[in-house]
Design an enzyme around this catalytic site. Structure first.
Site, short mmCIF file in Angstrom:
data_model
loop_
_atom_site.label_atom_id
_atom_site.label_comp_id
_atom_site.label_asym_id
_atom_site.label_seq_id
_atom_site.Cartn_x
_atom_site.Cartn_y
_atom_site.Cartn_z
N GLU A 165 -39.66 3.12 -13.75
CA GLU A 165 -38.70 3.40 -14.74
C GLU A 165 -38.55 4.98 -14.59
OE1 GLU A 165 -39.88 1.80 -18.73
OE2 GLU A 165 -39.45 -0.03 -17.91
N GLU A 288 -40.64 -6.22 -14.33
CA GLU A 288 -40.96 -6.37 -15.51
C GLU A 288 -40.18 -7.01 -16.47
OE1 GLU A 288 -42.13 -2.71 -17.62
OE2 GLU A 288 -43.07 -1.69 -15.93
#
Ligand code: AHR
Length: 483
Positions: A165, A288
Site C-alpha cells: 500500500e 488483500e
C-alpha cells in the site's frame, strides 16, 4: 464441458498473516513452552486445520507492518530480540515470530512463502540482505549467519512484495514515484537458490485506476505480479463499517453487493494491464481481500466474528477469481487467524473454524482445476431496494478428473430449483455438500463451534435427459462432484 478455460491457480486460495492483534501471537504462535499443544511453538490444532485445506501460499509480515519491519529484529536468540512499537496497529512487537519461525511455519503447513519487503522505512540493501540470508546456499556471511542461527538448508521464497500500500501506509507515494522506486528495488531483489523469484508490485487501492496506469507505464517490464487490495464493508463507510454479527437483511444484501464489486475492479485493472501486457505475463494478485467490520470494544486489533454472510462473500469472491483465472493468479484473504475475515478464531486453548474456513474447504477441489464456461439464466434476489443476481455458479474440471460445480443461493428466504445442463458430459454419479445455517448471522462460537458446518447434500438428481435437477436451499452454498 468441451470448451475448457484457464487453469485456476492454486495460489488464489492464498492467505495473509500480519504481525498484528492476535493474528500471529496467540493465533498461530504460543511458544514451545506453552501448555497448548504445539509444533515448534505453533499451535498444533491450527496447523492441522490449515493443512487440511491445503493453503498454497502465505503472505507475511504485512500489510502496513511490512513497511516498518526490519528483519534483523526477528533473528537470533528470542530473548534477545528487539522490542519495537507496532505503529500501524498498536502495542509492542516482540519479534518472537521472525524469519526462522515464519519460514518453518510455512513448511509445517506445506505452503509457499510470500515475503513482503520493507520499502517504506527500509532500503534495497536491507531487502537484498534478507533474501541472501534466507536463500543463500554458499559460504557468504549471511548464509553462515543463518546456519549459526539453526537453519542449515536455505528456504525457498516464491513471491516477494516490494512495499505494501505504497499509496498509503507504505509511504504515501504517488504512482510514478513508486514505479521508479519499484524498479530500483526490483533490480536488487535476487535470491541465491530455489525457484525464480516472482516480484509483486504494490498495486491499487480498490478503484484507483490511475495508480495502476502509472505503475504499469513505469515498471511493467520488471513486475511479475501486480497486487490489488479491496475490502468488503457493509456500509462502505470506514468510520462506521457495521457489526460482524448484529445485522439485518439490508446489511446482508449490501455486503454481498459490495463483495460483487470485485468483478468490476478485477476487470478494469486487467483492462489497463492488457494495454501494457497483452500476453498476460503479469499476474493480478488480489493480495488483500475480505470483509472488514467494526472491532467490538475489548477485542484485539481487527478481531471480528465470522458468520454465514462471510461464507457467502468468500464463495462469490472465489467465483469471481475463477471467472478471471487467466489474469488473477494469486490472492490472499485477510487474514488467517483472529484478524478480519479469518479462517480460524482462537481463545486460549480453544479454536473454532469459521464459516469462511468451510468455504475454503469446500472449494479446495478448485485448486489447480481447469475452469469450465458457465451460462447462468436466473432472476435476481432483491431486498429493500438493493438487488444482486439470484444465483452464482462456478464450474471446473478438477485435477481429480471430476467436474466440480459450486452453486450459491443468496436469498435468505427462498429455495431455488436449478436445472444444470452439462453439454458434452454424461453424468453417471453426483454427490455434494451444502453449507447453510438457521440464520443469516449464525456464527461458530467457542460454545457452539459447529453451528455452521458443511453436511452431505442429496438435493441433486440426474434426469433421464442428462440434466441435473438441483434443489438449492435458501442462503446456501452447495458444491457438487460429478463423475
Ligand atoms: O489487513 C489489514 C491492513 O489492511 C493491512 O495491514 C493493510 O495493508 C491494509 O490496509
Amino acid at each position: 464441458m468441451d470448451r475448457p478455460g484457464a487453469v485456476i491457480h492454486r495460489e488464489i486460495y492464498g492467505q495473509f498473516a500480519e504481525q498484528l492483534g492476535r493474528g500471529i501471537d496467540e493465533g498461530l504462535w504460543v511458544g514451545e513452552n506453552s501448555s497448548i499443544p504445539n509444533v515448534h511453538g505453533f499451535r498444533k490444532d491450527v496447523v492441522d486445520a490449515l493443512k487440511a485445506i491445503h493453503v498454497p501460499v502465505i503472505r507475511w509480515p504485512g500489510g502496513c507492518f511490512a513497511d516498518e519491519y526490519h528483519w534483523r529484529d526477528g533473528i537470533g536468540p528470542r530473548d534477545k530480540r528487539a522490542v519495537r512499537p507496532n505503529h500501524s496497529w498498536g502495542g509492542e512487537e516482540h519479534n518472537a515470530v521472525g524469519t526462522h519461525e515464519f519460514m518453518d511455519f510455512a513448511e509445517l503447513v506445506g505452503a509457499q512463502t510470500y515475503l513482503a519487503a520493507n520499502m517504506g522505512t527500509g532500503s534495497p540493501r536491507e531487502m537484498s540482505d534478507w533474501l541472501e540470508y534466507v536463500t543463500g546456499d554458499g559460504q557468504t556471511d549471511l548464509a553462515r549467519e543463518r546456519r549459526a542461527n539453526g537453519r542449515d538448508k536455505p528456504w525457498q521464497i516464491a513471491y516477494l512484495g516490494i512495499g505494501n500500500e505504497s499509496w498509503g501506509c507504505g509511504g504515501n507515494m504517488r504512482g510514478a514515484y513508486y514505479a521508479d522506486q519499484y524498479r530500483q528495488y526490483a533490480t536488487f531483489a535476487r535470491t541465491m537458490s530455489g525457484p525464480a523469484l516472482r516480484k509483486v508490485a504494490s498495486g491499487a487501492n480498490a478503484d484507483d485506476y490511475a495508480w495502476t496506469e502509472a505503475v504499469m507505464a513505469g515498471a511493467a517490464s520488471q513486475i511479475d505480479a501486480y497486487g490489488v487490495h479491496y475490502y468488503t464493508l457493509p456500509t462502505g463507510d470506514w468510520k462506521h463499517k457495521g457489526s460482524a454479527v448484529a445485522f439485518d437483511e439490508n446489511a446482508w444484501i449490501a455486503t454481498l453487493k459490495a463483495a460483487l464489486r470485485m468483478d468490476e475492479l478485477v476487470s478494469r485493472h486487467s483492462a489497463i494491464m492488457d494495454k501494457y501486457d497483452p500476453a498476460k505475463r503479469i499476474a493480478l494478485a488480489v493480495d488483500e481481500w475480505g470483509t472488514w467490520y467494526d472491532t467490538e470494544p475489548g477485542d484485539s486489533a481487527l478481531y471480528q466474528q465470522n458468520s454465514l454472510r462471510d461464507a457467502m462473500v468468500a464463495a462469490i469472491t472465489l467465483d469471481i477469481f475463477h471467472a478471471h483465472a487467466e489474469r488473477v493468479r494469486m490472492a490472499n484473504i485477510a487474514q488467517m487467524v483472529n484478524v478480519l475475515q479469518a479462517m480460524i478464531l482462537t481463545s486460549k486453548g480453544r479454536m473454532v473454524l469459521t464459516p469462511t474456513y468451510h468455504v475454503f474447504d469446500l472449494y479446495q477441489v478448485f485448486q489447480g482445476a481447469t475452469s469450465l464456461p458457465v451460462e447462468v439464466r436466473a432472476g435476481e434476489y432483491a431486498h429493500g431496494g438493493a438487488r444482486v443476481p439470484g444465483l452464482f455458479v462456478t464450474a471446473a474440471r478438477g485435477t481429480d478428473g471430476a467436474v466440480h460445480v459450486a452453486l450459491v443461493n443468496p436469498d435468505p428466504e427462498h429455495a431455488l430449483r436449478v436445472a444444470v445442463a452439462l453439454p458434452g458430459m454424461k453424468v453417471g454419479k453426483v454427490s455434494g455438500r451444502v453449507l447453510t445455517a438457521p440464520a443469516i448471522n449464525t456464527i461458530n462460537s467457542f460454545e457452539r463451534p459447529d453451528a455452521v458446518k458443511p453436511v452431505g447434500f442429496d438435493g441433486a438428481k440426474i434426469g433421464g435427459d442428462g440434466v441435473l435437477a438441483v434443489s438449492l436451499p435458501a442462503k446456501a452454498i452447495v458444491t457438487l462432484e460429478l463423475r
